[in-house]
Design an enzyme around this catalytic site. Structure first.
Site, PDB file in Angstrom:
ATOM      1  N   LYS A 148      -0.782   0.204  -5.494  1.00 50.55           N
ATOM      2  CA  LYS A 148      -1.510  -0.188  -6.701  1.00 50.55           C
ATOM      3  C   LYS A 148      -0.667  -1.051  -7.645  1.00 50.55           C
ATOM      4  O   LYS A 148      -1.190  -1.913  -8.340  1.00 50.55           O
ATOM      5  CB  LYS A 148      -1.999   1.055  -7.447  1.00 50.55           C
ATOM      6  CG  LYS A 148      -2.996   1.907  -6.662  1.00 50.55           C
ATOM      7  CD  LYS A 148      -4.365   1.277  -6.613  1.00 50.55           C
ATOM      8  CE  LYS A 148      -5.363   2.141  -5.823  1.00 50.55           C
ATOM      9  NZ  LYS A 148      -6.641   1.443  -5.602  1.00 50.55           N
TER      10      LYS A 148
ATOM     11  N   GLU B  93      -9.439   1.872 -15.064  1.00 50.01           N
ATOM     12  CA  GLU B  93     -10.117   3.069 -14.569  1.00 50.01           C
ATOM     13  C   GLU B  93      -9.202   3.644 -13.494  1.00 50.01           C
ATOM     14  O   GLU B  93      -8.394   2.934 -12.912  1.00 50.01           O
ATOM     15  CB  GLU B  93     -11.482   2.717 -13.972  1.00 50.01           C
ATOM     16  CG  GLU B  93     -11.460   2.265 -12.500  1.00 50.01           C
ATOM     17  CD  GLU B  93     -10.749   0.941 -12.271  1.00 50.01           C
ATOM     18  OE1 GLU B  93     -10.644   0.140 -13.221  1.00 50.01           O
ATOM     19  OE2 GLU B  93     -10.281   0.697 -11.136  1.00 50.01           O
TER      20      GLU B  93
ATOM     21  N   SER C 139      -0.365   3.593   2.292  1.00 47.60           N
ATOM     22  CA  SER C 139      -0.615   2.985   0.981  1.00 47.60           C
ATOM     23  C   SER C 139       0.057   3.715  -0.177  1.00 47.60           C
ATOM     24  O   SER C 139       0.285   3.127  -1.225  1.00 47.60           O
ATOM     25  CB  SER C 139      -2.118   2.887   0.735  1.00 47.60           C
ATOM     26  OG  SER C 139      -2.726   4.164   0.877  1.00 47.60           O
TER      27      SER C 139
HETATM   28  C1  PLP Z   1      -2.394   5.752  -2.242  1.00 47.32           C
HETATM   29  C2  PLP Z   1      -3.756   5.192  -2.331  1.00 47.32           C
HETATM   30  N1  PLP Z   1      -4.298   4.599  -1.253  1.00 47.32           N
HETATM   31  C3  PLP Z   1      -5.523   4.082  -1.275  1.00 47.32           C
HETATM   32  C4  PLP Z   1      -6.320   4.149  -2.400  1.00 47.32           C
HETATM   33  C5  PLP Z   1      -7.698   3.592  -2.337  1.00 47.32           C
HETATM   34  O1  PLP Z   1      -7.865   2.366  -2.991  1.00 47.32           O
HETATM   35  P1  PLP Z   1      -8.008   1.010  -2.206  1.00 47.32           P
HETATM   36  O2  PLP Z   1      -9.061   1.214  -1.165  1.00 47.32           O
HETATM   37  O3  PLP Z   1      -8.395   0.029  -3.236  1.00 47.32           O
HETATM   38  O4  PLP Z   1      -6.711   0.698  -1.591  1.00 47.32           O
HETATM   39  C6  PLP Z   1      -5.802   4.740  -3.560  1.00 47.32           C
HETATM   40  C7  PLP Z   1      -6.604   4.814  -4.794  1.00 47.32           C
HETATM   41  O5  PLP Z   1      -6.354   5.492  -5.715  1.00 47.32           O
HETATM   42  C8  PLP Z   1      -4.483   5.279  -3.515  1.00 47.32           C
HETATM   43  O6  PLP Z   1      -3.965   5.870  -4.589  1.00 47.32           O
END
Ligand code: PLP
Lengths: 271, 417
Positions: free
Chosen positions: B110, B132, B399
């Protein structure tokens, strides 16, 4: 001339201002909407904006959000709303009805099917809050294919390019949003609104009705004095929220519930 | 390696990009029939201004130099592409390579996006930022960057999410942000987004809205993608460096879709690379209790764009369910909707149970506690790997790290910590 345009023209011919209440269809119970609409007309409403509730009303403040939640809890769907308009029309052939809402329920039904049902039920126009004119061509064609007026919002932030497009796509009236914010907030700057409306008059002949932030006779007077009329939403929805679904109310009780409309009518008629 | 130089990688910022089907969106923000701008009139001018500013900045190498500098020195990029040897052995098939976004400052991908958007906020002279958040990762990333730049920061978070992500709530407060509990609707991420849009309409003159994913009105889907595509750019170069070739498959979880598009985008033209976006299957798609609009939803309009949504037959948005707050969203970025329709990316799902198993596997076998969101990607990658051969390569977007989720997992285990 559409029923909306005729109604506004006749008020103007009498030197009077237009008064438009907004309520959420099905709030707080399906059976209350038509009696409330008649009570609004009895209290001096010229046109009725009937809100189509949506689960995610991102342009609305807390009062109308709650109204939409109550209506959805009561099970309100577009089908019910068409039935309400039909029922209202059995007794009232004159008061125009504008359906106002968000795009997703309409897209889900399909523009053409939606416009056709709206028109067949006896409603007169549409305002889709989250549909800007750049995205509206298909919707616009469907609405006008069924002789429905299309009303768009003009905001304090609207620039000249967009204003031109909005005026081109608007019929019936222009809905001028009095403030930066959501429904139910408070108007702060009358001078700015006066200047904006004066400017709007130079680019369009459409009637200009002001909404957002009109909550009582005093705020209505201020806005009506500089425009063609006013829209009252949150102040009304707040009162309607005190009714109970499933309970029966007399006409007099409903007229009392929408008392703010009667008060505003008398105030602006004295202008 | 030279073989791949021919393909002009998307997101490479080289002036000469071929104009092909992947060059979207168009000037109105459309990816095929998806995307666009669907917001109330008050916000249109703000969205248009942002589009103009971003378009100008994106053409300015100095902007990207500052962005890259921050990513390197503040975020700690590049993030490693790590061979998960024991997981690979466990799943029995293709090599599992983890793109370690969990190692970024603040612990998730993020921050890549908030660095970019905060630069825009600063350039536009907006002293107040709003955001948000679902899992709290984007809220933390926004609060972090606001602290660094001395900006006022307000984070909208659903009351339900505040309960399940209390550690992140406290982190945001420590960072000086004001966390606002959203009590309307389903009290989760979608409602936080509604409330942020309302705030923006009210404070449009002095406020910059940092949306945390590739959703929202144009230009957000394009802009957030551009900021996140550093993930795929690095991964592509790292694969070429470590293996002398591109991977066979990419796997990423999809909430709004920002970590997924960030990984996928620079590979879109590499047609030999298969891509899998993993949605939250919750209790199982067939139960209806999930958060998988691409797998089980229909196109509609929400939060400023047209995209696949979870809505009922009347067009009302449905409540979603996922063990992971960051995936608990009924919509998805419009570019994913388009990539689904053209068949470039496969959208699949992993259930809560599968994700929890993957969470434990990764923790025990690699010594890496993954976010529950990322655990969905690991779960699917495991299944996929088993169908592939050991000489094939899968890159999984890890992620974020899972520290924020230990309370959720402990509760499932019946342990109070
Ligand atoms: C670690 C992590 N991965 C994935 C997501 C999902 O978001 P996005 O699909 O935009 O990557 C989030 C959202 O809070 C997150 O904190």
């Amino acid at each position: 001339m559409s029923r909306i345009s005729e109604t506004i023209a006749s008020k103007q011919a009498q030197g009077k201002k237009v008064l438009i209440p907004y309520i959420v269809a099905g709030d707080p119970g399906l059976e209350l909407t038509v009696p409330l609409m008649h009570a609004l007309v009895a209290s001096g409403a010229d046109i009725i904006e009937l809100g189509m509730p949506f689960s995610d009303p991102s342009s609305d403040g807390p009062v109308i959000q709650l109204g939409a939640e109550r209506a959805l809890r009561a099970g309100t769907t577009l089908k019910h709303i068409f039935a309400m308009v039909r029922e209202f029309r059995q007794q009232d052939k004159d008061t125009p009805i504008l359906l106002m809402g968000y795009l997703n329920p309409i897209e889900t039904m399909g523009y053409e099917a939606f416009a056709s049902e709206v028109s067949a039920s006896g409603a007169d126009g549409l305002l889709i809050v989250d549909l800007p004119t750049v995205e509206c061509e298909e919707f616009f064609a469907a609405a006008h294919g069924h002789d429905l007026d299309t009303v768009f919002l003009v905001a304090p932030t609207t620039n000249e390019n967009r204003l031109e497009s909005i005026c081109k796509h608007s019929t019936g009236y222009l809905y001028y949003v009095s403030l930066k914010g959501v429904t139910g907030a408070a108007i702060s700057d009358h001078g700015e609104i006066r200047a904006k409306i004066a400017h709007l008059r130079t680019v369009t002949e459409l009637p200009i009705i002001v909404g957002f932030g009109i909550k009582d006779a005093a705020s209505a007077l201020g806005m009506a004095a500089i425009s063609d009329g006013v829209i009252v939403g949150s102040a009304l929805v707040d009162k309607i929220g005190h009714l109970q679904a499933g309970k029966s109310y007399s006409n007099a009780q409903l007229v009392a519930t929408v008392g703010v409309i009667g008060e505003i009518r008398s105030a602006i008629d004295a202008l | 390696m030279s073989e791949y130089k021919r393909v002009n990688e998307l997101g490479s910022r080289e002036a000469e990009q071929p104009n092909d089907e992947f060059s979207g969106p168009d000037v109105h923000g459309h990816f095929g029939r998806y995307g666009g701008v669907f917001v109330g009139e008050t916000l249109i001018a703000a969205v248009e201004e942002l589009d103009q500013v971003y378009t100008r900045m994106a053409a300015d190498p100095a902007f990207w130099a500052e962005f890259d500098h921050d990513l390197k020195h503040y975020v700690g990029r590049p993030s490693p592409l790590y061979f998960a040897e024991r997981l690979t052995k466990h799943y029995g098939g293709a090599k599992i390579m983890l793109k370690r976004e969990d190692l970024n400052h603040t612990g998730a991908h993020k921050i890549n996006n908030t660095i970019g958007q905060a630069l825009l906020a600063k350039f536009m002279g907006k002293p107040r930022i709003i955001a948000e958040t679902g899992a709290g990762q984007h809220g933390v990333a926004s609060a972090t960057i606001a602290a660094r730049l001395g900006l006022e920061c307000h984070v909208y978070m659903g009351a339900e999410d505040i309960k399940r992500q209390s550690a992140n709530v406290y982190r945001m407060k420590l960072l000086g942000a004001n966390v606002i509990s959203v009590e309307s609707g389903s009290r989760t991420l979608k409602d936080a987004l509604n409330e942020a849009l309302r705030d923006w309409a009210t404070n449009v003159d002095n406020t910059y809205y940092i949306i945390g994913t590739v959703a929202g009105p144009s230009p957000y889907p394009r802009m957030v993608r551009d900021f996140q595509s550093v993930i795929g750019r690095e991964a592509r170069a790292q694969s070429l460096e470590q293996f002398g070739r591109l991977p066979d498959a990419l796997v990423a979880c999809v909430g709004g879709g920002s970590n997924a598009i960030g990984l996928f985008y620079p590979f879109l033209r590499d047609t030999e690379v298969a891509m899998y976006g993993v949605e939250a299957g919750g209790d199982g798609i067939e139960t209806g209790r999930h958060a998988a609009p691409l797998s089980a939803g229909r196109p509609g309009v929400l939060h400023g764009n047209r995209t696949y949504l979870m809505s009922d037959e009347a067009g009302q948005i449905l409540e979603t369910h996922s063990v992971s707050a960051g995936l608990d969203y009924p919509g998805v970025g419009p570019e994913h909707s388009w990539l689904k329709d053209i068949g470039r990316v496969h959208y699949v799902d992993a259930t809560d149970t599968e994700a929890l198993t993957a969470f434990r596997d990764c923790t025990r076998m690699e010594g890496i506690i993954p976010a529950l969101e990322s655990s969905h990607a690991i779960a699917y990658a495991g299944k996929l790997a088993a169908t592939m051969s050991p000489d094939q390569i899968i890159i999984v977007n890890l992620s974020g790290r899972g520290d924020k989720d230990i309370h959720t997992v402990a509760e499932i285990d019946g342990i109070k910590i």
